[in-house]
Each structure stands twice: as structure tokens, then as C-alpha cells.
Write a protein that holds these residues in place. Structure first.
Motif, PDB file in Angstrom:
ATOM      1  N   ASN A  34       0.831  -1.207   0.000  1.00 24.61           N
ATOM      2  CA  ASN A  34       0.000   0.000   0.000  1.00 24.61           C
ATOM      3  C   ASN A  34       0.865   1.257   0.000  1.00 24.61           C
ATOM      4  OD1 ASN A  34      -2.664   1.512   0.659  1.00 24.61           O
ATOM      5  ND2 ASN A  34      -1.278   2.146   2.299  1.00 24.61           N
ATOM      6  N   ALA A  35       1.893   1.284   0.862  1.00 26.29           N
ATOM      7  CA  ALA A  35       2.774   2.449   0.917  1.00 26.29           C
ATOM      8  C   ALA A  35       3.474   2.661  -0.415  1.00 26.29           C
ATOM      9  CB  ALA A  35       3.793   2.271   2.046  1.00 26.29           C
ATOM     10  N   ALA A  36       3.936   1.578  -1.020  1.00 35.42           N
ATOM     11  CA  ALA A  36       4.637   1.684  -2.305  1.00 35.42           C
ATOM     12  C   ALA A  36       3.714   2.187  -3.404  1.00 35.42           C
ATOM     13  CB  ALA A  36       5.223   0.328  -2.680  1.00 35.42           C
ATOM     14  N   ALA A  37       2.455   1.734  -3.398  1.00 41.74           N
ATOM     15  CA  ALA A  37       1.520   2.137  -4.448  1.00 41.74           C
ATOM     16  C   ALA A  37       1.107   3.594  -4.318  1.00 41.74           C
ATOM     17  CB  ALA A  37       0.284   1.236  -4.402  1.00 41.74           C
TER      18      ALA A  37
ATOM     19  N   PRO B 293       5.141   6.285  -4.153  1.00 44.37           N
ATOM     20  CA  PRO B 293       6.326   5.696  -4.793  1.00 44.37           C
ATOM     21  C   PRO B 293       7.578   6.556  -4.648  1.00 44.37           C
ATOM     22  CG  PRO B 293       4.785   6.569  -6.428  1.00 44.37           C
ATOM     23  CD  PRO B 293       4.072   6.595  -5.118  1.00 44.37           C
ATOM     24  N   ASP B 294       7.434   7.861  -4.509  1.00 44.82           N
ATOM     25  CA  ASP B 294       8.618   8.703  -4.333  1.00 44.82           C
ATOM     26  C   ASP B 294       9.215   8.533  -2.937  1.00 44.82           C
ATOM     27  OD1 ASP B 294       8.278   9.684  -6.867  1.00 44.82           O
ATOM     28  OD2 ASP B 294       7.220  11.499  -6.241  1.00 44.82           O
ATOM     29  N   LEU B 295       8.375   8.156  -1.999  1.00 52.37           N
ATOM     30  CA  LEU B 295       8.827   7.962  -0.621  1.00 52.37           C
ATOM     31  C   LEU B 295       9.291   6.528  -0.396  1.00 52.37           C
ATOM     32  CD1 LEU B 295       9.016   9.649   1.994  1.00 52.37           C
ATOM     33  CD2 LEU B 295       6.721   8.833   2.586  1.00 52.37           C
ATOM     34  N   TYR B 296       8.529   5.583  -0.917  1.00 53.43           N
ATOM     35  CA  TYR B 296       8.884   4.175  -0.809  1.00 53.43           C
ATOM     36  C   TYR B 296       9.466   3.730  -2.149  1.00 53.43           C
ATOM     37  CZ  TYR B 296       7.205   3.154   3.855  1.00 53.43           C
ATOM     38  OH  TYR B 296       7.078   3.089   5.223  1.00 53.43           O
TER      39      TYR B 296
ATOM     40  N   PRO C 133       1.203  15.721   7.455  1.00 51.67           N
ATOM     41  CA  PRO C 133       2.330  16.467   6.887  1.00 51.67           C
ATOM     42  C   PRO C 133       3.691  16.067   7.452  1.00 51.67           C
ATOM     43  CG  PRO C 133       0.517  17.946   7.416  1.00 51.67           C
ATOM     44  CD  PRO C 133       0.166  16.622   8.005  1.00 51.67           C
ATOM     45  N   PHE C 134       3.716  15.571   8.675  1.00 52.24           N
ATOM     46  CA  PHE C 134       5.004  15.232   9.298  1.00 52.24           C
ATOM     47  C   PHE C 134       5.565  13.905   8.806  1.00 52.24           C
ATOM     48  CE2 PHE C 134       1.638  13.513  12.026  1.00 52.24           C
ATOM     49  CZ  PHE C 134       2.041  12.195  12.178  1.00 52.24           C
ATOM     50  N   LEU C 135       4.749  13.056   8.183  1.00 50.78           N
ATOM     51  CA  LEU C 135       5.139  11.672   7.972  1.00 50.78           C
ATOM     52  C   LEU C 135       6.268  11.473   6.960  1.00 50.78           C
ATOM     53  CD1 LEU C 135       4.482   8.988   9.175  1.00 50.78           C
ATOM     54  CD2 LEU C 135       2.716   8.663   7.438  1.00 50.78           C
ATOM     55  N   PRO C 136       6.299  12.162   5.807  1.00 52.99           N
ATOM     56  CA  PRO C 136       7.421  11.935   4.879  1.00 52.99           C
ATOM     57  C   PRO C 136       8.787  12.172   5.529  1.00 52.99           C
ATOM     58  CG  PRO C 136       5.647  13.073   3.755  1.00 52.99           C
ATOM     59  CD  PRO C 136       5.267  13.044   5.207  1.00 52.99           C
TER      60      PRO C 136
END
Length: 411
Positions: free
Chosen positions: A219-222, A225-228, A364-367
Motif C-alpha cells: 500500500n505504501a509503495a503504491a 512511490p517517491d517515498l517508498y 504532513p510530518f510523515l514523509p
């Protein structure tokens, strides 16, 4: 019970008396206080899916305690039952689409949220309060599905809900937090989970939930994708594959009662004659794990790229304090390995859950936290360690020795 029932003087008085039976307490009046509870993510999300009276209520409570009249600024936290939080999270999984929509319901009651209503109340009744705010009372009524905590109003504090300002956490704040966290962990080092703390992680638990870790990662990758990135996905997929190897080591390590949500959303500092004093609240996810886990999470939240180079130094500061209090963490390399394995768990479980919610309602803090977390893995390199460590001492040996006087001498 309605909101009005919870705010009646007699209800608050009974909570206080039950919590401190040796005191003579009489509540004379209750008046509302303005309160910003937007940082409480679970309660805010669940409140929109239930008709029950839940939330945080600021109160000015005039009372007579042991013959002395006073007015205390308090917060009444009315908690949703854990099953409602589990249902809310399952609805978020559905909104994320596949594969979470199919996989998550199979594990909804095993992600650590199903017993949050009991766990926080159990934490606030521990004999050693340590990092906690002042608690005035707790209440549980299973028949009415009513669960409450009455605690001090945290207004004369600094860095309250500072998740969007990690730079405000100075070196002094971080070292004070780690020093006091080590004291908490040392005091709660136990050979088995304390009563009331369910769903603790283990080798069996982590293996059984591997399909969920895979789905959370997918789910995170989908969605991000720029983060994972592909490299980060490979790292966490390798971590899932190596759960048996690294948890075989974790299960030999001493464990303690950890906060399991220790970050600037749930912490602040009080000023005392001895300096900064860390205060941690919202203990509803508290569980039994290696002590390094809380440190990994806190540093992931407060260290930005300009301070990544300080991470291992802070971890070493924490180890030295914890070793001084217990005498059982002399091996710095083994301690760092434990921190690396704890980081794998944090990434698979807690960050995966964060990213699930982030997919529906952005944080907003998560990335920034995710980037800091992957720097943790880059520095600790836990996936290179299974099988390469010396044979660790059994957790039961360490906890048994903790009770000996010489183990408590600070070196």
C-alpha cells in the motif's frame, strides 16, 4: 453514558476517590475549559464513526481534598472501546484498496489497537509512574462500554505536540528525554509482559502477521512511490523474509514496558528544579518489547537530515544510562543490533499503519519521519546482522540479575 454524565461532579469525585482511597476528596464544581485535542489521531478518527460520547474535555474542577479547597485544571479523556478503533482502521484499509482491503480484516484485531481502552488504564495504574502526567482517576465500565482517564491539564509545559517542529528539540531536550526514558525502561524490565498488556510482539506474532506486513508495504509503495522507492521496498521485503532470523535474537533479549507511540505527538517537557522533565501521555499502545524500540521511534521523529549524524551518538548515550542503571548492556555492538531489529519492527508495523492512514488523510510530518527512519536502517544495517552476532545472554538471566543490588549501581 452521555457527555453530561461524565462531567457531573459526583462522577469525577468517585473517580478521584477510587484512585486515591486514602484521601478525603469532595468535588464542589466543574466548569469547562477550552482544549485543543486535534493531536489525538485515533480518538478524532473514531469519533466520526460512533454516536458514543468520546473525546477530550478540559475542566476546571473545584474540590476539597483533605480539608483544603483548590481548583485544578484537568482533562477528562473518554476513550472509545478498542473494537471501535479496530473497526475504524479496517474502514481505512478498505479505502486504500487492494491488497489491504482484503488482507487487513483478517488481522484487524491483532494490530495492537483492539485493547487500547484497557491498556491505557492499566498503564496509568502502574505503581511506578515515571514519565506519566499526574493521574487523578481512571474508570472502566464494560457494561456501559465507558472508559475514562482524568489527568492533569498540560498547559504549563513546553514542546507540547511539537511534531511539526522537530528543530525545537535541542540537544538538551533529546538527552534529557533519553536519560529519563532509560530510567523508565530500567524500572519496568520484566521477564514476562505486565498484566493488562496484550498483543505484545513475538516471533510467532510477527510471522503470523507477515501477510499484513506485505500488504501494508504494498500500500505504501503504491500510494507513495517517491517515498517508498524500489530500494526501500526491497529493504522491507527482506526484513519480512528475515523475521524468523532477527526475532530469534530479539527473543533472547530483555524486554520492558515501552510506550510504543513515543514521539512529539504524545510528549512534552515540564520544567522542574532538576531541569527538563519528559512527560509522555496517550499510553494506549503500550506493549512489551526491547527498550531500544522507543528510542528508534523518538529519534526518527526528531532528527532531520542535518542531524542524522548524531543518531548513533544519542543511541550510545541512552545505552550508557540504561547500562548504568541495570549493569546488563555492556556490549555496545549487541545493543546496536537490538536497536536495528527493533527498527525493522517499527518500519513493518507502526510506519505501515501510519502510511495506511496517510493514504486517506495526509499527515504532513510523515514523509520526514519516513526519511529519518530509513537513515536509521542505513546506519544500523540490521539486515546484515542475523547469525553474525555472538550468542546473546538469555533475557531471563538478565532480568533475574536486575534485582541484585550491585546491578543497580550507576557506573
Amino acid at each position: 453514558m452521555t457527555t453530561a454524565d461524565f462531567l457531573r461532579p459526583i462522577f469525577l469525585e468517585e473517580m478521584m476517590r477510587a484512585h486515591a482511597p486514602a484521601r478525603q476528596i469532595r468535588v464542589l464544581a466543574v466548569a469547562p475549559l477550552a482544549l485543543d485535542s486535534s493531536a489525538s489521531i485515533l480518538t478524532a478518527l473514531t469519533a466520526g464513526q460512533t454516536d458514543a460520547a468520546i473525546g477530550h474535555f478540559g475542566l476546571a474542577v473545584t474540590l476539597e481534598a483533605d480539608g483544603r479547597r483548590q481548583t485544578q485544571r484537568l482533562v477528562l479523556k473518554v476513550k472509545p472501546p478498542g473494537r471501535e478503533i479496530s473497526a475504524m482502521l479496517a474502514s481505512l484499509a478498505q479505502a486504500c484498496g487492494e491488497p489491504l482491503a482484503t488482507v487487513y480484516p483478517q488481522f484487524a484485531a491483532r494490530t495492537g489497537f483492539h485493547h487500547t481502552h484497557r491498556r491505557e488504564l492499566a498503564a496509568y495504574q502502574l505503581p511506578i509512574a515515571g514519565l506519566m502526567p499526574t493521574i487523578w482517576g481512571v474508570y472502566a465500565d464494560d457494561a456501559r462500554q465507558a472508559y475514562c482517564v482524568l489527568m492533569e491539564y498540560l498547559d504549563d509545559v513546553t514542546l507540547l505536540n511539537s511534531v511539526m517542529a522537530p528543530e525545537a528539540w535541542t540537544d538538551a531536550h533529546i538527552r534529557a528525554a533519553l536519560t529519563q526514558l532509560a530510567a523508565w525502561h530500567a524500572a519496568h524490565l520484566t521477564p514476562s509482559p505486565p498484566h493488562g498488556f496484550d498483543d505484545q510482539p513475538s516471533l510467532a506474532h510477527m510471522r503470523q502477521l507477515a501477510p499484513l506486513w506485505e500488504a501494508l508495504l504494498a500500500n505504501a509503495a503504491a500510494h507513495f512511490p517517491d517515498l517508498y522507492t524500489a530500494a526501500r521496498q526491497r529493504t522491507l521485503r527482506t526484513a519480512i523474509a528475515q523475521i524468523p532470523a532477527y526475532w530469534a535474537v530479539l527473543e533472547t533479549m530483555p524486554r520492558t514496558l515501552i510506550h510504543n507511540d513515543l514521539n512529539p505527538r504524545n510528549t512534552c517537557f515540564k520544567t522542574s528544579p532538576d531541569g527538563l522533565r519528559l512527560c509522555a501521555y496517550d499510553w494506549e499502545l503500550a506493549t512489551w518489547h526491547v527498550p531500544q524500540y522507543d528510542v528508534v521511534e523518538l529519534l526518527s521523529f526528531v532528527l532531520g537530515p542535518d542531524r542524522y549524524g548524531l543518531r548513533l551518538g544519542y543511541l550510545e548515550h541512552y545505552r550508557q544510562v540504561l547500562h548504568g542503571l541495570t549493569g546488563h548492556y555492556a556490549d555496545a555492538a549487541a545493543f546496536r543490533a537490538g536497536a536495528g531489529y527493533a527498527a525493522l519492527d517499527f518500519g513493518l508495523h507502526r510506519l505501515g499503519m501510519y502510511l495506511m492512514a496517510h493514504s486517506v488523510s495526509p499527515y504532513p510530518f510523515l514523509p520526514r519521519v519516513v526519511d529519518s527512519y530509513f537513515d536509521t536502517l542505513a546506519q544500523l544495517r540490521p539486515l546484515e546482522l542475523p547469525g553474525a552476532l555472538p550468542e546473546p545472554r538469555r533475557a531471563s538471566e538478565i532480568v533475574r540479575e536486575k534485582c541484585q543490588p550491585e546491578a543497580l549501581i550507576v557506573s
